[in-house]
Design a protein around this motif. Structure first.
Motif, mmCIF file in Angstrom:
data_model
loop_
_atom_site.group_PDB
_atom_site.id
_atom_site.type_symbol
_atom_site.label_atom_id
_atom_site.label_comp_id
_atom_site.label_asym_id
_atom_site.label_seq_id
_atom_site.Cartn_x
_atom_site.Cartn_y
_atom_site.Cartn_z
ATOM 1 N N SER A 146 -5.567 -1.584 -3.646
ATOM 2 C CA SER A 146 -6.120 -0.253 -3.787
ATOM 3 C C SER A 146 -4.942 0.661 -4.413
ATOM 4 O O SER A 146 -3.855 0.243 -4.427
ATOM 5 C CB SER A 146 -6.364 0.357 -2.460
ATOM 6 O OG SER A 146 -5.199 0.314 -1.517
ATOM 7 N N GLU A 165 -8.487 5.606 1.505
ATOM 8 C CA GLU A 165 -9.743 6.379 1.871
ATOM 9 C C GLU A 165 -9.369 6.651 3.328
ATOM 10 O O GLU A 165 -10.389 7.412 3.616
ATOM 11 C CB GLU A 165 -10.914 5.073 1.864
ATOM 12 C CG GLU A 165 -11.183 4.468 0.411
ATOM 13 C CD GLU A 165 -12.086 3.638 0.447
ATOM 14 O OE1 GLU A 165 -12.484 3.052 1.544
ATOM 15 O OE2 GLU A 165 -12.294 3.053 -0.482
ATOM 16 N N ARG A 166 -8.480 6.578 4.007
ATOM 17 C CA ARG A 166 -8.152 7.200 5.328
ATOM 18 C C ARG A 166 -7.676 8.589 5.025
ATOM 19 O O ARG A 166 -7.053 8.966 4.304
ATOM 20 C CB ARG A 166 -6.977 6.391 5.939
ATOM 21 C CG ARG A 166 -7.573 4.979 5.966
ATOM 22 C CD ARG A 166 -6.358 4.342 6.876
ATOM 23 N NE ARG A 166 -5.211 5.037 7.625
ATOM 24 C CZ ARG A 166 -3.944 4.587 7.947
ATOM 25 N NH1 ARG A 166 -3.639 3.440 7.639
ATOM 26 N NH2 ARG A 166 -3.196 5.351 8.612
ATOM 27 N N ARG A 188 -6.946 -2.944 1.380
ATOM 28 C CA ARG A 188 -7.984 -2.423 0.404
ATOM 29 C C ARG A 188 -8.441 -1.004 0.811
ATOM 30 O O ARG A 188 -9.130 -0.404 -0.227
ATOM 31 C CB ARG A 188 -8.906 -3.468 0.574
ATOM 32 C CG ARG A 188 -8.713 -4.662 -0.214
ATOM 33 C CD ARG A 188 -9.930 -5.538 0.439
ATOM 34 N NE ARG A 188 -9.946 -6.811 -0.367
ATOM 35 C CZ ARG A 188 -8.950 -8.016 -0.338
ATOM 36 N NH1 ARG A 188 -8.036 -7.749 0.707
ATOM 37 N NH2 ARG A 188 -8.838 -8.625 -1.056
ATOM 38 N N ALA A 189 -8.340 -0.426 1.863
ATOM 39 C CA ALA A 189 -8.838 1.228 2.181
ATOM 40 C C ALA A 189 -7.790 1.923 2.586
ATOM 41 O O ALA A 189 -8.108 2.865 2.877
ATOM 42 C CB ALA A 189 -9.730 0.901 3.404
ATOM 43 N N PRO A 229 -13.189 -3.900 -3.472
ATOM 44 C CA PRO A 229 -13.629 -4.715 -2.236
ATOM 45 C C PRO A 229 -13.584 -6.329 -2.733
ATOM 46 O O PRO A 229 -14.055 -7.068 -1.612
ATOM 47 C CB PRO A 229 -15.165 -4.384 -2.396
ATOM 48 C CG PRO A 229 -15.560 -4.232 -3.771
ATOM 49 C CD PRO A 229 -14.102 -3.646 -4.249
ATOM 50 N N SER A 284 -10.292 1.553 -4.728
ATOM 51 C CA SER A 284 -10.399 0.548 -3.602
ATOM 52 C C SER A 284 -11.349 -0.761 -3.896
ATOM 53 O O SER A 284 -12.430 -0.448 -4.200
ATOM 54 C CB SER A 284 -10.951 1.138 -2.493
ATOM 55 O OG SER A 284 -10.032 2.375 -1.845
#
Length: 131
Positions: free
Chosen positions: A79, A108-109, A104-105, A48, A46
């Motif tokens: 990502s 991560e979820r 981007r995330a 930043p 991911s």
């Protein structure tokens, strides 16, 4: 060769790529797919970074790409997730399932990780039983 692989081959087209992708090869010393194969573990990237240039610099510094390899990549993949598919023994990678996103995330979820985990496990089970 599964015992000393040097590259992987993309076997299906990239979603949304208008029939492009299948047949391309990638060295396993580069990128998230190569690292997932070498480590035999699922990985998430991911970024930043705010700009495409910063992302490309990260790919060179952190993920082992060369400048020439980075120039060939499509834009906007901030990502990614790579999940290795291992043989029946669980020792040798025979493939990798790769997903990427401009979000981007995304990987991560918790809900996405769960869905991808279930899906890649089913694919891995099918592949190792079938082939």
């Amino acid at each position: 060769p599964i015992h000393e692989p040097r590259e992987i081959e993309q076997i299906i087209d990239h979603a949304g790529a208008n029939g492009e992708g299948a047949g391309r090869t990638f060295p396993i010393h580069t990128g998230i797919t190569g690292r997932a194969i070498r480590s035999r573990t699922p990985l998430v990237m991911s970024s930043p970074h705010a700009t495409e240039q910063q992302l490309r610099t990260e790919l060179i510094r952190e993920w082992g790409y060369t400048e020439a390899e980075v120039r060939r990549l499509g834009p906007g993949r901030y990502s990614a997730m790579a999940v290795p598919v291992l043989d029946r023994s669980g020792q040798h990678p025979i493939g990798v399932i790769y997903l990427d996103s401009s979000d981007r995330a995304l990987f991560e979820r918790d809900d996405v990780v769960e869905i991808v985990g279930v899906g890649t496990k089913a694919i891995s089970d099918f592949v190792t039983k079938r082939y």
